[in-house]
Design a protein around this motif. Structure first.
Motif, PDB file in Angstrom:
ATOM      1  N   GLY A 600      24.070   7.422  14.468  1.00  0.00           N
ATOM      2  CA  GLY A 600      23.994   6.352  15.552  1.00  0.00           C
ATOM      3  C   GLY A 600      24.415   6.853  16.852  1.00  0.00           C
ATOM      4  O   GLY A 600      24.564   6.494  17.823  1.00  0.00           O
ATOM      5  N   SER A 601      24.362   8.330  17.046  1.00  0.00           N
ATOM      6  CA  SER A 601      24.847   9.074  18.312  1.00  0.00           C
ATOM      7  C   SER A 601      23.534   9.390  19.112  1.00  0.00           C
ATOM      8  O   SER A 601      23.695   9.838  20.361  1.00  0.00           O
ATOM      9  N   ALA A 674      29.693  13.151  17.411  1.00  0.00           N
ATOM     10  CA  ALA A 674      30.220  12.287  18.669  1.00  0.00           C
ATOM     11  C   ALA A 674      29.318  12.338  19.881  1.00  0.00           C
ATOM     12  O   ALA A 674      28.792  13.392  20.147  1.00  0.00           O
ATOM     13  N   PRO A 675      29.173  11.368  20.519  1.00  0.00           N
ATOM     14  CA  PRO A 675      28.331  11.367  21.656  1.00  0.00           C
ATOM     15  C   PRO A 675      28.828  12.214  22.850  1.00  0.00           C
ATOM     16  O   PRO A 675      27.949  12.926  23.319  1.00  0.00           O
ATOM     17  N   GLY A 676      30.131  12.322  22.920  1.00  0.00           N
ATOM     18  CA  GLY A 676      30.714  13.264  23.787  1.00  0.00           C
ATOM     19  C   GLY A 676      30.208  14.617  23.571  1.00  0.00           C
ATOM     20  O   GLY A 676      29.926  15.522  24.277  1.00  0.00           O
ATOM     21  N   PHE A 677      30.383  15.231  22.196  1.00  0.00           N
ATOM     22  CA  PHE A 677      30.142  16.435  21.892  1.00  0.00           C
ATOM     23  C   PHE A 677      28.523  16.634  21.833  1.00  0.00           C
ATOM     24  O   PHE A 677      28.171  17.726  22.431  1.00  0.00           O
ATOM     25  N   TRP A 683      23.702  20.027  26.839  1.00  0.00           N
ATOM     26  CA  TRP A 683      23.745  20.750  27.965  1.00  0.00           C
ATOM     27  C   TRP A 683      23.526  22.281  27.736  1.00  0.00           C
ATOM     28  O   TRP A 683      22.824  22.906  28.512  1.00  0.00           O
ATOM     29  N   ILE A 684      24.773  22.610  26.909  1.00  0.00           N
ATOM     30  CA  ILE A 684      24.467  24.066  26.597  1.00  0.00           C
ATOM     31  C   ILE A 684      23.275  24.532  25.932  1.00  0.00           C
ATOM     32  O   ILE A 684      22.842  25.577  26.335  1.00  0.00           O
ATOM     33  N   GLN A 685      22.565  23.939  25.122  1.00  0.00           N
ATOM     34  CA  GLN A 685      21.378  24.044  24.716  1.00  0.00           C
ATOM     35  C   GLN A 685      20.260  24.148  25.599  1.00  0.00           C
ATOM     36  O   GLN A 685      19.579  25.102  25.522  1.00  0.00           O
TER      37      GLN A 685
END
Length: 707
Positions: A600-601, A674-677, A683-685
């Motif tokens: 659900g993220s 987790a949504p934050g991770f 962004w990194i991808q």
């Protein structure tokens, strides 16, 4: 008989009492026979001139009587055309026939001349002295219609002088012994035979155990046939206390129509000079021994000097064909600027001129700088140079072969430029070059070789190929010098005809240079590419860039960029590595997004669809469903847009509870979903995707531009 009686009557009237030998000479002169003043067998020991002091007075002939026969018209008319022929007589007094015109030959056999003979400006059919002892003999500017024969002649403490003489036939001094050693206390000493400026229509024969103690002077002589000094000995060693010593045979500027033979047990103590000589045939020194070692005195250091010489055929500085005598040069052999029509053959020769501190002229065993050779140069079969072999800027129309050579020229820190065994800087070879066996150091800066350079089965301590060009190379790992002793910058070669082709081994070959240079890498890559090994060529160039980056400042930005370029695109030569990394990034992202979706993220962007998804973890059939791989692909490869990113995104704060109740999910998966991770990961991808895509495009563009 009447001529004999008349001649004797005239002689008695002129000289009164005559010896028995003089009567015999007068009779023989009139009859054209030989006057045997001793035993008629010429080789009889009783005719040995060495014992002439014990001969009786009956064997004595006055030189004035011989002069009278040649000068007095009445006496001369009675002499037979076969001339004066004397055997076994002691001839007393000086004889001067200068400016005389003698119509008949003068022949002496086994005689002893007690005083000087002067035949300057004489005109005579021939002169023949055989087995005769003379004090000195001078025939400057003489004109001889036939030959001058001085065979087995002994001239002790005097000079045989023929300066400017014109001899239509041969000058034959074979088997003779001329002794006039240099003595500081004796004026005009030091010259055994002087034929400076002489013109000889036939050959000059100083062979067959000919021996000279003192200089043999053939300066500017002209010889129509050969100069043969085979099996002879010349002695005039350099002596600091004796001016003019150190030159054994001087044929500077001589013009010889045939060949020069200084071979077969030939020995010279002192310099043999053929400086600027012109030789129509061969210069054959096979088996000769030339000794003039370098000392701290003038006149020493050069064993054989053929600087500027022109040789129509070949030059042989080798072991003789019969394997009896070695060619030995103790002192430099100089062929600077020489022109050789055919080959230079030094097979099995021993050249000795080691570098010595504070002694000029040492260190070069064979100097053929600027030489022009019409055929091959052969330094094979135990060719042993002790000192440098110098072929700077030489031109060779055949091969240069050093197969089986063993150089002995160790470097000496106290002696500048020592330690170079073979220096071929600027050489031009139309054939191939073969270097085998042992050479301590080889310099080939700016060399040009049309054929192959073969360096296998050899042992080199140092090789300098800077700016050299060869058609191909043949080598092996065992012949490569140690790291730091191979110079390849500017070395150009068309192909590798023999030796290792493995990229790793060739990289190890290049890395034996003392410092980094790009050209050797590019050259090797070009050769491998032309041979069809494109992968190997790119590996070489990639390693070149890696090495270049490693030469820069060792700060973390440079190291980071270097590693990035190496891993991602192989410094531009392996751009497909970026594609594989993008695909890996896509798969990793797909895995993360699949877990995140099921937890659900990842939620719909549209409000209505989000509300429905938050309630029961599903969307309507009209809304774009979530696909993990396309979504990850869009984030990893910015050039592709499939529309998934426009419909789905990480949850803003917390997971959708309707989708986050999977009991089997581990704690690790819960953390990465987790949504934050998830937002940070995305962004990194995206950043990595842009970087990899940019590097890939740059790498492809660079390859296309190079091709």
């Amino acid at each position: 008989m009447s001529e004999s009686v008349d001649l004797q009557r005239l002689a008695v009237a002129r000289f009164a009492l005559l010896t028995a030998a003089e009567f015999k000479m007068l009779h023989s002169a009139a009859s054209g026979t030989t006057a045997f003043c001793g035993p008629s067998q010429i080789d009889n020991p009783a005719n040995n001139p060495a014992d002439s002091d014990n001969w009786s007075a009956d064997r004595q002939i006055r030189s004035d009587l011989i002069r009278w026969l040649c000068i007095n018209q009445a006496a001369r008319d009675c002499v037979d055309p076969r001339g004066i022929q004397i055997c076994g007589a002691r001839i007393s007094g000086a004889l001067d026939l200068s400016f005389a015109t003698v119509p008949f030959p003068l022949r002496l056999s086994r005689c002893r001349l007690s005083d000087n003979w002067s035949l300057n400006y004489i005109e005579i059919p021939s002169i023949q002295f055989t087995g005769t002892w003379v004090r000195s003999l001078t025939a400057d500017v003489a004109k001889v219609k036939g030959s001058v024969t001085l065979k087995e002649v002994v001239c002790a403490k005097g000079t045989v002088q023929l300066r400017g003489a014109e001899i239509a036939g041969n000058l034959d001094c074979s088997g003779s012994t001329f002794q006039n050693p240099a003595d500081a206390n004796i004026p005009d000493s030091g010259i055994a035979l002087n034929a400076e400026g002489a013109k000889v229509g036939g050959s000059v024969l100083l062979n067959n155990k000919f021996s000279a103690e003192g200089k043999v002077q053939l300066f500017n002589a002209q010889v129509g046939g050969n100069l043969n000094c085979g099996s002879s000995t010349f002695q005039n060693s350099a002596d600091a206390n004796i001016p003019g010593s150190g030159m054994a045979l001087n044929a500077e500027g001589a013009k010889i129509g045939g060949s020069v033979f200084v071979r077969y047990d030939f020995s010279a103590e002192g310099e043999v000079s053929l400086f600027n000589a012109e030789i129509g045939g061969d210069l054959d020194c096979s088996g000769g021994k030339f000794r003039n070692p370098a000392k701290a005195i003038p006149g020493s250091g050069t064993a054989l000097n053929a600087v500027g010489a022109k040789v129509g055929d070949s030059v042989f500085l080798r072991r003789d064909y019969f394997q009896r005598w070695d060619f030995v040069a103790d002192g430099a052999v100089r062929l600077f600027g020489a022109e050789i029509g055919r080959s230079l053959d030094c097979n099995g020769g021993k050249f000795q001129n080691p570098a010595k501190a504070n002694i000029p002229g040492t260190g070069v065993a064979l100097d053929a700088e600027l030489a022009k050779v019409g055929g091959p140069v052969v330094l094979n079969n135990n060719f042993l140079p002790e000192g440098e072999v110098r072929l700077l800027n030489a031109q060779i129309r055949g091969d240069l072969s050093c197969d089986g050579s063993k150089s002995q020229d160790p470097a000496n820190a106290k002696i500048p430029d020592s330690g170079v065994a073979l220096d071929t800087k600027g050489i031009h070879i139309e054939g191939s070059m073969v270097l085998r066996e042992q050479f301590r150091a080889v310099g080939m800066v700016n060399a040009r070789i049309s054929g192959s350079l073969t360096c296998d089965e050899a042992a080199f301590e140092r090789v300098d190929l800077t700016d050299a060009f060869v058609g191909s190379i043949v080598d092996d790992e065992g012949s490569w010098p140690k790291a730091g002793n191979l110079l390849l910058d500017g070395f150009v070669y068309g192909r590798i005809s023999g030796g290792p082709l493995d990229v790793s081994k060739r990289l190890a070959w290049i890395k034996r240079q003392p410092s980094f240079a790009r050209q050797p890498y590019r050259q090797l890559a070009s050769v491998l590419g032309n041979a069809g090994d494109d992968l190997g060529a790119r590996r070489i160039l990639s390693d070149m860039q890696r090495t270049a980056w490693s030469q820069r400042q060792r700060r973390w930005p440079a190291r980071l960029i270097s590693q990035l370029l190496r891993v991602t695109i192989g410094y531009g030569y392996f751009p497909l590595r970026a594609v594989w990394l993008i695909l890996g990034l896509v798969l990793v992202g797909a895995g993360v997004y699949w877990v995140a979706y099921n937890m659900g993220s990842i939620v719909p962007i549209q409000k209505e669809s989000y509300a429905l998804f938050e309630k029961n973890c599903t969307v309507s059939s009209e809304y774009e469903h979530f696909h993990t791989i396309p979504y990850s692909l869009e984030n990893s490869f910015p050039l592709i847009k499939l529309g998934i990113q426009d419909k789905w995104a990480p949850a803003p704060e917390t997971r959708v509870q309707a989708c986050s109740c999977c009991s089997w999910t581990s704690r690790v998966l819960q953390e990465i979903s987790a949504p934050g991770f998830l937002r940070v990961f995305r962004w990194i991808q995206i950043c990595l995707g842009w970087i990899l895509t940019t590097l890939f495009v740059s790498g492809i563009t660079g390859i296309l531009r190079r091709n």
